[in-house]
Design an enzyme around this catalytic site. Structure first.
Site, mmCIF file in Angstrom:
data_model
loop_
_atom_site.group_PDB
_atom_site.id
_atom_site.type_symbol
_atom_site.label_atom_id
_atom_site.label_comp_id
_atom_site.label_asym_id
_atom_site.label_seq_id
_atom_site.Cartn_x
_atom_site.Cartn_y
_atom_site.Cartn_z
ATOM 1 N N ASP A 44 0.842 -1.204 0.000
ATOM 2 C CA ASP A 44 0.000 0.000 0.000
ATOM 3 C C ASP A 44 0.872 1.246 0.000
ATOM 4 O O ASP A 44 1.540 1.553 0.985
ATOM 5 C CB ASP A 44 -0.889 0.008 1.249
ATOM 6 C CG ASP A 44 -1.839 1.202 1.254
ATOM 7 O OD1 ASP A 44 -2.939 1.078 0.681
ATOM 8 O OD2 ASP A 44 -1.465 2.269 1.791
ATOM 9 N N TYR A 49 3.181 9.786 -0.692
ATOM 10 C CA TYR A 49 4.220 9.170 0.146
ATOM 11 C C TYR A 49 5.618 9.407 -0.441
ATOM 12 O O TYR A 49 6.621 9.240 0.267
ATOM 13 C CB TYR A 49 4.002 7.663 0.344
ATOM 14 C CG TYR A 49 2.720 7.267 1.059
ATOM 15 C CD1 TYR A 49 1.873 8.223 1.633
ATOM 16 C CD2 TYR A 49 2.340 5.939 1.162
ATOM 17 C CE1 TYR A 49 0.702 7.853 2.262
ATOM 18 C CE2 TYR A 49 1.161 5.564 1.803
ATOM 19 C CZ TYR A 49 0.336 6.528 2.340
ATOM 20 O OH TYR A 49 -0.827 6.157 2.969
ATOM 21 N N LYS A 74 -2.583 5.839 -4.518
ATOM 22 C CA LYS A 74 -3.696 6.753 -4.235
ATOM 23 C C LYS A 74 -3.517 8.097 -4.947
ATOM 24 O O LYS A 74 -2.387 8.593 -5.079
ATOM 25 C CB LYS A 74 -3.814 7.006 -2.721
ATOM 26 C CG LYS A 74 -3.788 5.728 -1.895
ATOM 27 C CD LYS A 74 -4.025 5.961 -0.407
ATOM 28 C CE LYS A 74 -3.695 4.711 0.395
ATOM 29 N NZ LYS A 74 -2.295 4.607 0.834
ATOM 30 N N HIS A 105 -7.577 9.495 -2.232
ATOM 31 C CA HIS A 105 -6.923 9.451 -0.922
ATOM 32 C C HIS A 105 -7.784 10.079 0.186
ATOM 33 O O HIS A 105 -7.900 9.520 1.278
ATOM 34 C CB HIS A 105 -5.562 10.149 -1.027
ATOM 35 C CG HIS A 105 -4.557 9.711 -0.013
ATOM 36 N ND1 HIS A 105 -3.216 9.667 -0.266
ATOM 37 C CD2 HIS A 105 -4.701 9.306 1.275
ATOM 38 C CE1 HIS A 105 -2.578 9.242 0.812
ATOM 39 N NE2 HIS A 105 -3.461 9.026 1.766
HETATM 40 P P1 NAD Z 1 0.664 1.425 11.899
HETATM 41 O O1 NAD Z 1 -0.525 1.344 12.763
HETATM 42 O O2 NAD Z 1 0.895 0.383 10.869
HETATM 43 O O3 NAD Z 1 1.921 1.531 12.860
HETATM 44 C C1 NAD Z 1 3.229 1.545 12.376
HETATM 45 C C2 NAD Z 1 4.206 1.729 13.506
HETATM 46 O O4 NAD Z 1 3.994 0.744 14.504
HETATM 47 C C3 NAD Z 1 5.640 1.525 13.041
HETATM 48 O O5 NAD Z 1 6.177 2.718 12.553
HETATM 49 C C4 NAD Z 1 6.327 1.052 14.299
HETATM 50 O O6 NAD Z 1 6.675 2.149 15.103
HETATM 51 C C5 NAD Z 1 5.236 0.279 14.990
HETATM 52 N N1 NAD Z 1 5.286 -1.178 14.738
HETATM 53 C C6 NAD Z 1 5.086 -1.841 13.588
HETATM 54 N N2 NAD Z 1 5.153 -3.158 13.762
HETATM 55 C C7 NAD Z 1 5.425 -3.356 15.074
HETATM 56 C C8 NAD Z 1 5.617 -4.503 15.856
HETATM 57 N N3 NAD Z 1 5.525 -5.724 15.342
HETATM 58 N N4 NAD Z 1 5.882 -4.325 17.178
HETATM 59 C C9 NAD Z 1 5.955 -3.091 17.725
HETATM 60 N N5 NAD Z 1 5.773 -1.957 17.014
HETATM 61 C C10 NAD Z 1 5.516 -2.098 15.705
HETATM 62 O O7 NAD Z 1 0.671 2.890 11.280
HETATM 63 P P2 NAD Z 1 0.732 3.615 9.872
HETATM 64 O O8 NAD Z 1 2.037 3.474 9.212
HETATM 65 O O9 NAD Z 1 0.202 4.976 10.147
HETATM 66 O O10 NAD Z 1 -0.375 2.861 8.993
HETATM 67 C C11 NAD Z 1 -0.094 1.746 8.199
HETATM 68 C C12 NAD Z 1 -0.312 2.043 6.737
HETATM 69 O O11 NAD Z 1 -1.619 2.530 6.516
HETATM 70 C C13 NAD Z 1 0.574 3.161 6.193
HETATM 71 O O12 NAD Z 1 1.904 2.759 6.000
HETATM 72 C C14 NAD Z 1 -0.157 3.506 4.935
HETATM 73 O O13 NAD Z 1 0.128 2.544 3.936
HETATM 74 C C15 NAD Z 1 -1.606 3.407 5.395
HETATM 75 N N6 NAD Z 1 -2.149 4.730 5.800
HETATM 76 C C16 NAD Z 1 -3.109 5.286 5.006
HETATM 77 C C17 NAD Z 1 -3.663 6.508 5.328
HETATM 78 C C18 NAD Z 1 -4.723 7.094 4.452
HETATM 79 O O14 NAD Z 1 -5.072 8.268 4.626
HETATM 80 N N7 NAD Z 1 -5.281 6.334 3.535
HETATM 81 C C19 NAD Z 1 -3.236 7.193 6.473
HETATM 82 C C20 NAD Z 1 -2.263 6.603 7.280
HETATM 83 C C21 NAD Z 1 -1.744 5.368 6.942
#
Ligand code: NAD
Length: 275
Positions: A44, A49, A74, A105
């Protein structure tokens, strides 16, 4: 390893994927490569990004057949009136001829152009440059509007969703209309949520980490989740969630973590990039 969900256009997508928000392009190359080697088949990204080049390179390095990888990107907000050009630009950065899912998005209500963008997306699907079309951060009102005005139901609405903010109302609407709910920030962005003793206690029963418990919760609710990590051990850990199941008591305890707080913007008022 990862089950698929069926979309309302007849295609399928993996239920667990790899998110790359805030991943630098040069970091995205090895991260995506590792994720695909580990067994992820959904990646994704988004134009905003700034890492589509790296994502495309990571996919090529994997040497997987293109059809084995489900890639989402997106449309960024200021390009609601130029979605066809925006998709061409994304494909050029990815060095690919199609994506699997193209999402609007954010609705950015102030612009008032998301219906126009949706009409173009409908045409883009016919060109094959994107196999499926969907939206992100759409409210019930936004969804009703595009469906009423075009008759085309998005396959996915990708929304902020984690135990702290479980979006029950929107999920019920999606379910009633055949829209798959895809959870962004599924781990609540790590800090805070993953420190919950409830998750540690549940995890201890199954030999799983808090992150794995939360991802299992998404899967057991029928959601698609796209956790992000750039740490190799965590990328692997987040995929090891298909050898246990939560019971009703676990699900109820996780439901108790709801605090109603968003980590990201409110789609009803967020106008990123077009303010
Ligand atoms: P997430 O909830 O996936 O959290 C990621 C963070 O959690 C990492 O940076 C790390 O600090 C921690 N983490 C990851 N794996 C872990 C583990 N196994 N143990 C402990 N800590 C861990 O947050 P995110 O990156 O905000 O969201 C995931 C994805 O969602 C994004 O990369 C993106 O692709 C998507 N996203 C989309 C939108 C949108 O507006 N459509 C907005 C935000 C995110």
């Amino acid at each position: 390893m990862v089950p698929n969900v069926t979309l309302n256009d007849g295609r399928t997508m993996p239920q667990l994927g790899f998110g790359v928000w805030q991943v630098e392009p040069e970091v995205a190359v090895p991260a995506v490569h590792q994720a695909l080697k580990d067994g992820y088949r959904l990646v994704d990204t988004a134009a905003i990004y700034g890492n589509e080049e790296g994502v495309g390179e990571g996919i090529r390095l994997s040497e997987l057949p293109r059809d084995d990888v489900f890639l989402t990107t997106k449309l960024w907000n200021p390009q609601h009136g130029a979605a066809a050009d925006a998709l061409d630009e994304s494909l050029a950065r990815l060095s690919l001829t199609h994506v699997d899912l193209y999402l609007i998005h954010w609705p950015t209500p102030k612009q008032g152009k998301y219906v126009e963008a949706w009409r173009t997306m409908i045409e883009l699907q016919k060109t094959g440059k994107t196999r499926s079309i969907g939206v992100s951060n759409f409210t019930v009102d936004n969804l009703n509007r595009i469906m009423d005005e075009t008759g085309v139901v998005p396959v996915v609405n990708q929304i902020e969703l984690h135990p702290g903010f479980p979006q029950e109302e929107l999920r019920a609407f999606h379910h009633a209309h055949g829209i798959v709910t895809e959870s962004w920030s599924p781990l609540g962005q790590g800090k805070g949520l993953l420190e919950s003793p409830v998750l540690a206690e549940i995890g201890a029963k199954y030999g799983k980490t808090p992150a794995q418990v939360v991802l299992r919760w998404h899967l057991d609710l029928g959601l698609v989740a796209i956790p992000k990590s750039v740490t190799p051990a965590r990328i692997s850990e987040n995929l090891q969630v298909f050898d246990f199941a939560l019971d009703a008591d676990d699900m109820a305890r996780i439901a108790g973590l709801e605090d109603g707080k968003r980590l990201g913007g409110d789609p009803a008022t967020a106008n990123y990039g077009v303010d």
